[in-house]
Design an enzyme around this catalytic site. Structure first.
Site, PDB file in Angstrom:
ATOM      1  N   LYS A  12       0.862  -1.187   0.000  1.00 31.35           N
ATOM      2  CA  LYS A  12       0.000   0.000   0.000  1.00 31.35           C
ATOM      3  C   LYS A  12       0.895   1.232   0.000  1.00 31.35           C
ATOM      4  CE  LYS A  12      -4.499   0.942   0.306  1.00 31.35           C
ATOM      5  NZ  LYS A  12      -5.486   0.353  -0.626  1.00 31.35           N
ATOM      6  N   THR A  57      -3.827  -5.144   0.885  1.00 35.07           N
ATOM      7  CA  THR A  57      -3.201  -3.829   1.017  1.00 35.07           C
ATOM      8  C   THR A  57      -4.039  -2.908   1.909  1.00 35.07           C
ATOM      9  OG1 THR A  57      -4.227  -2.921  -0.990  1.00 35.07           O
ATOM     10  CG2 THR A  57      -2.120  -4.068  -1.241  1.00 35.07           C
ATOM     11  N   GLN A 210      30.742  18.107  -7.625  1.00 32.46           N
ATOM     12  CA  GLN A 210      31.236  16.793  -7.207  1.00 32.46           C
ATOM     13  C   GLN A 210      32.092  16.906  -5.952  1.00 32.46           C
ATOM     14  OE1 GLN A 210      31.046  17.905 -10.313  1.00 32.46           O
ATOM     15  NE2 GLN A 210      30.855  16.246 -11.827  1.00 32.46           N
ATOM     16  N   HIS A 238      20.892  25.770 -11.744  1.00 33.77           N
ATOM     17  CA  HIS A 238      21.699  26.778 -12.416  1.00 33.77           C
ATOM     18  C   HIS A 238      21.130  28.186 -12.252  1.00 33.77           C
ATOM     19  CE1 HIS A 238      24.012  23.584 -14.234  1.00 33.77           C
ATOM     20  NE2 HIS A 238      22.916  23.052 -14.747  1.00 33.77           N
TER      21      HIS A 238
END
Length: 274
Positions: A12, A57, A210, A238
């Site tokens: 679920k 569920t 990075q 950006h």
């Protein structure tokens, strides 16, 4: 050529849950999105439609709500309670996975709140007789207005990006970390990891996103010994310096337009060496 059923699970998804903690006139709010997924000896329902091994569920949804009645506590602990319960309910259920998002709210008064933008807390618990617990945060938007460069990259006939020694660096942090055990002060670990991500972003002079990512991951591992590894996904939001010369104006690094897409996406795992 035989056709067979591969790995499968069901559950679920996105059970929305709010619990109000009441202490007289002062209240606290816990706002969660909980997804459950179960796996095990469940091939029959795929192959024949038999449902005698299936925990519905809807039952999973009700369990998520019922388990909140007596308190949630830290979301990692809540996920562990649910996962262990599901595996113990039916012999056919061998593995349970519980993923939780906790949305932040800022207090305005004793019982008044506003949704804050401090990042969404995450937890993922998997139990199959042994428990694996992950924590994390997403949508933590951060920005440095300077102390960021990007230059020295290879150029070819398709390269148009100008090098820069001063730029805005902005990202929305998505960090997921793996705990080495379940004997953890979950709240302290989360608070320390979040603070470490922000500290490293703030104090790292960046030559690339990075490099910033690695500094952030390293700082978390240095400050939270219970974390074995951290996976970071950092979109580069950006900000482009706007050319105001057509209007007879200069732009000394004060006006930028924000690019929505496409965007750079930097991802990596930082882990402890065995």
């Amino acid at each position: 050529m035989a056709i067979v059923l591969g790995e499968n699970q069901y559950g679920k998804a996105e059970n929305r849950l709010v619990r109000v903690e009441r202490d007289g006139d002062e209240h606290w709010l816990v706002d969660l999105n909980v997804s459950t997924a179960l796996a095990g000896d469940l091939a029959d329902t795929h192959l024949t439609g038999a449902n005698d091994k299936v925990l519905a569920t809807d039952t999973q949804k009700n369990t998520v709500l019922a388990f909140a009645r007596d308190g949630i506590g830290q979301i990692e602990a809540y996920g562990l309670r649910l996962a262990k319960h599901f595996v113990g309910q039916l012999p056919s259920i061998h593995r349970a996975q519980v993923e939780i998002e906790q949305y932040p709210w800022t207090r305005l008064g004793p019982h008044s709140f506003s949704r804050s933008g401090e990042g969404t807390r995450l937890a993922k618990v998997t139990y199959d007789g042994e428990a694996t617990v992950e924590g994390g945060i997403k949508d933590l938007t951060v920005l440095n207005t300077t102390d960021s460069e990007f230059w020295g990259y290879p150029r070819d006939e398709y390269t148009t990006l100008p090098e820069t020694k001063d730029r805005i660096l902005a990202t929305a942090v998505d960090a997921r970390w793996l705990f080495s055990s379940t004997g953890v002060d979950w709240g302290k670990a989360y608070d320390t990891a979040r603070a470490s991500l922000l500290e490293a972003f703030t104090n790292t002079y960046s030559y690339s996103l990075q490099q910033t990512l690695y500094a952030m991951g390293t700082r978390v591992l240095e400050t939270v010994p219970e974390i074995a590894e951290i996976r970071l996904s950092l979109p580069n939001k950006h900000h482009y310096l706007t050319d105001l010369s057509p209007f007879g104006l200069d732009n000394p690094g004060v006006v930028f337009h924000v690019g929505d897409r496409p965007y750079g996406l930097i991802e990596a795992t930082v882990r402890r060496e065995p």
